[in-house]
Design an enzyme around this catalytic site. Structure first.
Site, PDB file in Angstrom:
ATOM      1  N   CYS A 125      14.483   7.520  13.012  1.00 20.07           N
ATOM      2  CA  CYS A 125      15.853   7.911  13.365  1.00 20.07           C
ATOM      3  C   CYS A 125      16.101   9.338  12.867  1.00 20.07           C
ATOM      4  O   CYS A 125      15.399  10.243  13.266  1.00 20.07           O
ATOM      5  CB  CYS A 125      16.867   6.920  12.805  1.00 20.07           C
ATOM      6  SG  CYS A 125      16.629   5.232  13.384  1.00 20.07           S
ATOM      7  N   ASP A 167      17.436   4.441  24.175  1.00 24.47           N
ATOM      8  CA  ASP A 167      17.999   5.200  23.064  1.00 24.47           C
ATOM      9  C   ASP A 167      19.083   6.145  23.556  1.00 24.47           C
ATOM     10  O   ASP A 167      18.805   7.140  24.220  1.00 24.47           O
ATOM     11  CB  ASP A 167      16.887   5.994  22.370  1.00 24.47           C
ATOM     12  CG  ASP A 167      17.296   6.499  21.004  1.00 24.47           C
ATOM     13  OD1 ASP A 167      18.512   6.611  20.753  1.00 24.47           O
ATOM     14  OD2 ASP A 167      16.404   6.785  20.194  1.00 24.47           O
ATOM     15  N   HIS A 202      17.082   2.143  19.874  1.00 29.11           N
ATOM     16  CA  HIS A 202      17.101   3.068  18.744  1.00 29.11           C
ATOM     17  C   HIS A 202      17.061   2.245  17.454  1.00 29.11           C
ATOM     18  O   HIS A 202      17.928   1.413  17.208  1.00 29.11           O
ATOM     19  CB  HIS A 202      18.373   3.910  18.791  1.00 29.11           C
ATOM     20  CG  HIS A 202      18.452   4.941  17.714  1.00 29.11           C
ATOM     21  ND1 HIS A 202      17.834   6.164  17.817  1.00 29.11           N
ATOM     22  CD2 HIS A 202      19.069   4.934  16.507  1.00 29.11           C
ATOM     23  CE1 HIS A 202      18.082   6.868  16.726  1.00 29.11           C
ATOM     24  NE2 HIS A 202      18.823   6.139  15.907  1.00 29.11           N
TER      25      HIS A 202
END
Length: 252
Positions: free
Chosen positions: A134, A189, A221
């Site tokens: 991330c 995502d 994500h």
């Protein structure tokens, strides 16, 4: 594979002291170093377990608390199972802390983390591997560009906003990178639409960077994080295969 041994350490940075988790193969000795960049939820048991898995493969792994300016770990309280959809207030707490970690501050910290690893008696002192998740994937990419002589390989997973129109977009460091890169993007995502993936690939190709990009079908994500609602076991294991292949090949 060997058993990992973990402990808490402190790293002096230009702005203070960052607490961190250090894990390495049992028995000591020098091993290739890996700098592990956390996701936005911070240094917690799941990330320690991921770092231990890397250490089991023969690496000395450092996981710094990137939010140390806001406090020691845990910087904020999290449930055992993280579901931002059910608990939107989580990001109301995390968001401002993330925004305070500017690229300039982050790369200043990165220099301290890399120097600490180079000086550790548990590492070979050679260029390191970096993995990031991330927001950590953004950090990993920036670090590969800011410290090319110190980074041999980088893996970035479900990173967001890697290639934007901003003047300081992460992809703009491509021309400084000498490491080999691997990206495991999530195709579901919201933070990394297809046009950003294309822009990132184009920048890396133009700069002559050795890299491989894969888009994990059906992945959200955060798909590597087993303590979150985004976790996808197949995607997580695929990420391990790719990351370990990269590190075993480039850090030995």
């Amino acid at each position: 594979m060997t058993a990992a041994r973990g402990t808490s350490v402190e790293i002096t940075t230009p702005d203070g002291v960052a607490d961190a988790y250090l894990t390495h193969p049992e028995g000591g000795g020098k091993h290739p170093a890996v700098l592990f960049y956390m996701d936005a939820f911070g240094l917690r048991p799941h990330l320690r377990a991921m770092a231990d898995r890397l250490a089991d493969e023969g690496f000395t792994v450092l996981v710094p608390n990137l939010f140390y300016r806001a406090g020691r770990t845990p910087v904020f309280e999290l449930p055992e199972f993280i579901d931002p959809g059910a608990r939107p207030e989580i990001f109301q707490t995390i968001g401002p802390i993330m925004q305070q970690l500017t690229p300039e501050l982050a790369m200043r910290d990165a220099g301290a983390y890399l120097e600490w690893l180079a000086d550790s008696p548990l590492t070979t002192g050679e260029p390191v591997g970096i993995t990031g998740y991330c927001m950590g994937a953004v950090m990993a990419l920036r670090t590969a560009g800011a410290y090319p002589e110190r980074v041999a390989a980088m893996g970035g997973f479900h990173g967001g906003n890697l290639a934007t129109e901003a003047e300081d977009s992460p992809h703009l460091v491509a021309g400084k990178i000498t490491a080999e890169l691997y990206f495991g993007h999530a195709d579901q995502d919201h933070a990394l639409p297809p046009e950003q993936i294309q822009l990132l690939d184009e920048a890396l190709t133009e700069a002559g960077v050795r890299f491989r990009t894969e888009v994990y079908e059906g992945a959200l994500h955060g798909y590597t994080q087993a303590d979150t609602a985004a976790y996808d076991e197949a995607g997580a294991e695929r990420h391990w295969e790719a990351l370990l292949e990269l590190f075993h090949r480039t850090l030995r």
